[in-house]
Design a protein around this motif. Sequence first.
Motif, mmCIF file in Angstrom:
data_model
loop_
_atom_site.group_PDB
_atom_site.id
_atom_site.type_symbol
_atom_site.label_atom_id
_atom_site.label_comp_id
_atom_site.label_asym_id
_atom_site.label_seq_id
_atom_site.Cartn_x
_atom_site.Cartn_y
_atom_site.Cartn_z
ATOM 1 N N ILE A 1 58.733 27.002 24.421
ATOM 2 C CA ILE A 1 58.858 28.158 25.314
ATOM 3 C C ILE A 1 58.330 27.775 26.695
ATOM 4 C CG2 ILE A 1 58.292 30.596 25.669
ATOM 5 C CD1 ILE A 1 57.499 30.696 22.674
ATOM 6 N N GLN B 1 52.447 34.065 20.542
ATOM 7 C CA GLN B 1 53.000 32.806 20.055
ATOM 8 C C GLN B 1 51.888 31.770 19.864
ATOM 9 O OE1 GLN B 1 56.451 32.863 19.483
ATOM 10 N NE2 GLN B 1 56.123 35.011 20.078
ATOM 11 N N HIS C 1 63.612 28.183 24.544
ATOM 12 C CA HIS C 1 63.356 29.541 25.038
ATOM 13 C C HIS C 1 62.785 29.443 26.448
ATOM 14 C CE1 HIS C 1 61.255 33.697 24.209
ATOM 15 N NE2 HIS C 1 62.179 33.758 25.160
ATOM 16 N N ASP D 1 61.792 39.111 23.628
ATOM 17 C CA ASP D 1 62.031 38.575 22.287
ATOM 18 C C ASP D 1 62.344 37.088 22.432
ATOM 19 O OD1 ASP D 1 64.646 38.466 23.208
ATOM 20 O OD2 ASP D 1 65.242 40.314 22.181
ATOM 21 N N GLU D 2 63.080 36.525 21.503
ATOM 22 C CA GLU D 2 63.327 35.085 21.505
ATOM 23 C C GLU D 2 64.484 34.669 22.409
ATOM 24 O OE1 GLU D 2 63.780 33.924 17.477
ATOM 25 O OE2 GLU D 2 61.697 34.370 16.929
#
Length: 354
Positions: free
Chosen positions: A86, A51, A103, A26-27
């Motif tokens: 990310i 994403q 992230h 998840d995040e």
Amino acid sequence: MNTLLDEYYRYDLHNAGYIERKVSLDESSVVIVGIAQSGKTSLIKHYLLSQKKSTYLYLDCRDMRINIDELNTTLEPFCRDNKIDILALDNYREGINLFSIEHCILSCEHPIETEFEMLELNLLDFEEFLAFEPKFDSTALNHFFQLGGFPAMHRVASEERTLYLQKILSRSLNDIELSILTQATKMVTQKVSAFNLYERLKSERKISKDKLYLHLQSMLDKRYLYGLEKFNHPSAVQKLYLCDIAIKQALNLQKHFGRVYENLIFLELVKHNIECYYDEGIDFYLPQRRQIMLALPFANEHALFKKVEALEGFIITNRVREVIVITMNTESSLSHPIARINMTPFSMWALGEE
């Protein structure tokens, strides 16, 4: 190094044929810990492909072109300049500096010190394995015994599976670790001390006790091997188990179905995070459930009653409520004056565990 980062940033990731696992990302920033070929890379790519492409950077840290010192000076500004939210560092190598980013996803074979959440990725349990099977029928359990829990084994031709595993293990482990694992396949489910392994290995190679103990601990930390404690005797010699039953047949010609079967049951307990121990005459004792578990693939009622009688003292002392006998096919409930006895087929038990 900027050229290499730009190359990775422009890559189109591919993750064809991905099958959902019981764990997902998840995040949250996370460290995924698991042995080689447990599915860490596929899990990361599955998440990243959900994403927006411009928001993430995937980097495989095994790339021989990576210079850690140069990477440490260029990675943070590269992410900042490209507005990357990310960062995924697959096969993370110690020495690579981490920095503040929205992230971060890391993967490695052993736990590392970080403030991120740690996610342990085991090999396939029986329920996950069934998702890889074309159909669920009476052959599924036999396939599980043959293939084990490595996700990629379904894509490897049957005649190539042994060499495939040997190649994976040779690439992932150093020479001493591979020797330890090979010896472990001969002693699986037995009570084995580090000294026992040393005595066996010293006849094959020059090795000190300290080096053996260090590498054995590394194998346990990375979870290629497991040690099972004796109930209420943490200093007693532990029973030794492999991380996957397919490794035994890949590194050892000896056949011992009973030991492989016990190892398989142990792995299901591990993958369901069930606390367990062994005791004399008892394969697994589950204190929180007050259950004894016996791995008896071809049990018969007469032999089973005699075995339970030998455990009467333990059952009474520990107020055991139930003795569960994991069989291949037999399902039955037996009446016994001191404990409930249930014989349950492996497939039914494995799929019924919470």
